[in-house]
Design a protein around this motif. Structure first.
Motif, PDB file in Angstrom:
ATOM      1  N   PHE A 151     -47.578 -13.025  21.541  1.00 38.38           N
ATOM      2  CA  PHE A 151     -46.844 -13.264  20.292  1.00 38.38           C
ATOM      3  C   PHE A 151     -47.736 -13.984  19.277  1.00 38.38           C
ATOM      4  CE2 PHE A 151     -44.406 -16.295  17.740  1.00 38.38           C
ATOM      5  CZ  PHE A 151     -43.601 -15.416  17.020  1.00 38.38           C
ATOM      6  N   LEU A 152     -48.492 -14.986  19.750  1.00 41.07           N
ATOM      7  CA  LEU A 152     -49.367 -15.715  18.827  1.00 41.07           C
ATOM      8  C   LEU A 152     -50.439 -14.794  18.246  1.00 41.07           C
ATOM      9  CD1 LEU A 152     -49.824 -19.126  20.703  1.00 41.07           C
ATOM     10  CD2 LEU A 152     -48.490 -18.687  18.634  1.00 41.07           C
ATOM     11  N   CYS A 153     -51.010 -13.935  19.069  1.00 39.72           N
ATOM     12  CA  CYS A 153     -52.029 -12.996  18.581  1.00 39.72           C
ATOM     13  C   CYS A 153     -51.455 -12.064  17.525  1.00 39.72           C
ATOM     14  CB  CYS A 153     -52.607 -12.193  19.740  1.00 39.72           C
ATOM     15  SG  CYS A 153     -53.631 -13.153  20.879  1.00 39.72           S
ATOM     16  N   LEU A 154     -50.277 -11.521  17.811  1.00 38.15           N
ATOM     17  CA  LEU A 154     -49.644 -10.629  16.834  1.00 38.15           C
ATOM     18  C   LEU A 154     -49.313 -11.365  15.541  1.00 38.15           C
ATOM     19  CD1 LEU A 154     -47.256  -8.597  19.187  1.00 38.15           C
ATOM     20  CD2 LEU A 154     -49.400  -7.837  18.153  1.00 38.15           C
ATOM     21  N   PHE A 155     -48.927 -12.612  15.656  1.00 36.57           N
ATOM     22  CA  PHE A 155     -48.609 -13.408  14.466  1.00 36.57           C
ATOM     23  C   PHE A 155     -49.863 -13.630  13.614  1.00 36.57           C
ATOM     24  CE2 PHE A 155     -48.247 -17.575  12.391  1.00 36.57           C
ATOM     25  CZ  PHE A 155     -47.135 -17.349  11.579  1.00 36.57           C
ATOM     26  N   VAL A 156     -50.992 -13.959  14.276  1.00 36.06           N
ATOM     27  CA  VAL A 156     -52.243 -14.166  13.547  1.00 36.06           C
ATOM     28  C   VAL A 156     -52.679 -12.876  12.851  1.00 36.06           C
ATOM     29  CG1 VAL A 156     -54.696 -14.676  13.799  1.00 36.06           C
ATOM     30  CG2 VAL A 156     -53.005 -16.085  14.993  1.00 36.06           C
ATOM     31  N   VAL A 157     -52.583 -11.748  13.564  1.00 38.94           N
ATOM     32  CA  VAL A 157     -52.942 -10.457  12.962  1.00 38.94           C
ATOM     33  C   VAL A 157     -52.078 -10.169  11.750  1.00 38.94           C
ATOM     34  CG1 VAL A 157     -52.983  -7.965  13.345  1.00 38.94           C
ATOM     35  CG2 VAL A 157     -53.872  -9.510  15.091  1.00 38.94           C
ATOM     36  N   PHE A 158     -50.800 -10.453  11.856  1.00 40.47           N
ATOM     37  CA  PHE A 158     -49.890 -10.222  10.736  1.00 40.47           C
ATOM     38  C   PHE A 158     -50.260 -11.084   9.536  1.00 40.47           C
ATOM     39  CE2 PHE A 158     -46.105 -11.533   8.374  1.00 40.47           C
ATOM     40  CZ  PHE A 158     -45.615 -10.311   7.957  1.00 40.47           C
ATOM     41  N   VAL A 159     -50.552 -12.374   9.788  1.00 35.06           N
ATOM     42  CA  VAL A 159     -50.895 -13.285   8.698  1.00 35.06           C
ATOM     43  C   VAL A 159     -52.183 -12.849   8.012  1.00 35.06           C
ATOM     44  CG1 VAL A 159     -51.613 -15.642   8.149  1.00 35.06           C
ATOM     45  CG2 VAL A 159     -49.658 -15.257   9.662  1.00 35.06           C
ATOM     46  N   VAL A 160     -53.206 -12.521   8.819  1.00 30.16           N
ATOM     47  CA  VAL A 160     -54.492 -12.124   8.252  1.00 30.16           C
ATOM     48  C   VAL A 160     -54.372 -10.816   7.486  1.00 30.16           C
ATOM     49  CG1 VAL A 160     -56.848 -11.424   8.815  1.00 30.16           C
ATOM     50  CG2 VAL A 160     -55.829 -13.390   9.962  1.00 30.16           C
ATOM     51  N   SER A 161     -53.568  -9.885   7.996  1.00 32.17           N
ATOM     52  CA  SER A 161     -53.491  -8.552   7.407  1.00 32.17           C
ATOM     53  C   SER A 161     -52.601  -8.492   6.172  1.00 32.17           C
ATOM     54  CB  SER A 161     -52.988  -7.541   8.445  1.00 32.17           C
ATOM     55  OG  SER A 161     -53.832  -7.522   9.572  1.00 32.17           O
TER      56      SER A 161
END
Length: 522
Positions: A57-67
């Motif tokens: 979940f944290l990885c997906l959240f970081v990807v979402f924020v960066v993207s």
């Protein structure tokens, strides 16, 4: 035999599981005992699963924020072609590129002089200008001197130095200036009495009777002399032991002297420099100079791209040869040639360094490609030229070779002229994978002052820069600074076949040149 309950459980397993669940619900104490008696591995597995899903979940959240949340930096749109014109001006034979504004696109520096600031052209100042490689807009511009004798930009600073990159200019009648490469601000300004044949050797060293500091512009020590009798073409050479020596032509010989020895002569101490025992043994005990004979007058001294102790290409009026960077002995037999223009380096074979030499002039000019390792001739092109044509250039390509750019006659084998009687220079492109083909990219009838092929962005956007203007520096006229992307010129180019034509059509050849990809030097 199975009893009735076992038989029913085997026939209806789902019902059996449902009955067990109801029994467990009806007996909570037994259920609690089962939980308490669950093995530790089971509880550990559940913790690991929870940690895994939390990390996911944290990885997906970081990807979402960066993207989608953090905005991407604005990348300047790099124009494929731009042109800057100055009326009633002259332009100097100086062209340099560097990323001045930090947008990862190479920018262009040049010198010009116009009459806008003064009614008297001879008393107006020379301006140094830096323009954006993306769109040609002015980054900075400033007057530097009434006239410029020599200029050197983007000279490397000594290790550990905090001094900014600078352009060092020697102006006439008596100015010695350093300008910040990135802002155009004056770093220092001193009066000078340099002669017109002075040469900047490094940011620490200038030889014109005196030594000067590149960081402050102040004179170091007393007067010293190399005794070269007005010859030019100095080369600051670093041996494999890290010692600095000055190589310079003297008549039909290559001479050299120790920077440490010269520094000791004018200051009384060796300073930060060191000597090489092998080179010291080659120095004449009286003159403190070494000699290496050449075939004819020495015209060019060039470092072969590489690390410290790089080999030296010595180009004489009658022959040229590659010298070992440490021993100064020939690596291969000198090649006879009539070389009047500076050679260029590139890669004819994958990852194999070669040198392109222009042998002869006018209608007799040939382009020779030589393997630097062996001196063997790899290819020869007949390319007639006009007197005073621009220098050649090369760019590395993604196939570990190089694309070469040469100027020649507009119509090969003739002396084509425009309706006004002006001869036309044509820019030809050559790639080793098509050794019998030249591609005519452009032709120019105006006087070309300077030219270079530049990779404006890392591994992409190859373009050429052209400076045109009056041939007479005392007669102002139209001055132009032009950038053209190479790939845009290919579709309308003219295919020139050397010798018998191959099976490919002209359009197929253009397509192959269009698909070329470029790469930055390592």
């Amino acid at each position: 035999m199975l009893d009735h309950k076992d038989l029913e459980a085997e026939i209806h397993p789902l019902k059996n599981e449902e009955r067990k669940s109801q029994e467990n619900l009806g007996n909570p104490s037994k259920n609690e005992d089962n939980v308490k008696s669950a093995p530790p591995q089971s509880r550990l597995s559940r913790c690991r699963a929870a940690a895994f899903f939390l990390s996911l979940f944290l990885c997906l959240f970081v990807v979402f924020v960066v993207s989608f949340v953090i905005p991407c930096p604005d990348r300047p749109a790099s124009q494929r072609m731009w042109r800057i014109d100055y009326s009633a001006a002259v332009i100097y034979d100086f062209l340099a590129v560097d990323d001045i504004n930090g947008d990862r696109i190479q920018d262009v520096l040049f010198l010009y002089k116009n009459t806008n600031s003064s009614n008297n052209f001879s008393r107006s100042c020379v301006d140094e200008a830096a323009v954006s490689g993306a769109n040609g807009s002015t980054l900075w511009e400033r007057p530097v001197a009434q006239d410029v004798a020599l200029v050197e930009c983007a000279v490397p600073q000594p290790r550990g130095s905090e001094a900014p990159s600078a352009c060092i200019l020697v102006g006439r009648p008596s100015s010695f200036i350093a300008v910040n490469l990135f802002t155009g601000e004056t770093l220092w300004n001193h009066s000078s009495s340099f002669s017109g044949n002075a040469s900047i050797l490094s940011p620490l060293l200038q030889v014109s009777g005196h030594l000067y500091s590149g960081s402050t512009g102040h004179q170091i020590g007393l007067r010293g002399s190399l005794g070269v009798d007005g010859e030019s073409g100095f080369l600051l050479h670093v041996t494999r032991t890290g010692a600095h020596y000055i190589l310079f032509p003297c008549a039909s010989s290559l001479c050299g002297c120790s920077v440490k020895g010269l520094y000791e002569k004018v200051t009384g101490s060796g300073g930060p420099f060191k000597s090489d025992p092998h080179w010291e043994s080659m120095l004449n005990a009286t003159t403190r100079r070494m000699l290496s004979h050449s075939s004819g007058a020495v015209r060019y001294l060039m470092h072969v791209p590489g690390n410290a102790g790089a080999d030296v290409l010595l180009v004489g009026s009658e022959a040229f040869v590659l010298l070992d960077g440490q021993e100064l002995t020939p690596r291969w037999t000198p090649k006879a040639a009539h070389v009047l223009r500076k050679p260029i380096f590139g890669r004819y074979k994958p990852d194999t360094l070669a040198v392109a030499v222009e042998n002869g002039t006018g209608t007799d000019r040939q382009i020779l490609f030589l393997d630097l390792g062996t001196g063997a001739v790899l290819c020869s092109l007949a390319l007639p030229s006009l007197p005073g044509g621009p220098l050649s250039a090369s760019l590395p390509t993604a196939d570990h070779r190089s694309a070469f750019f040469f100027w020649g006659l507009h119509e090969l084998g003739s002396t084509s002229e425009t309706e006004t009687g002006e001869a036309r220079h044509s820019l030809y492109m050559f790639h080793p994978t098509l050794p019998r083909v030249l591609l005519e990219l452009a032709n120019v009838s105006t006087h070309i002052v300077a030219f270079d092929a530049v990779l404006f962005e890392p591994s992409r956007h190859a373009a050429y820069i052209l400076l045109t203007g009056p041939a007479d520096s005392e007669a102002p006229g139209l001055v132009s600074v032009i950038k053209h992307k190479v790939r845009d010129l290919v579709p309308s180019s003219r295919v020139v076949r050397l010798g018998e034509g191959g099976p490919d059509s002209d359009q197929a050849i253009r397509d192959r040149f269009s698909r070329l990809r470029y790469q930055s030097e390592a």
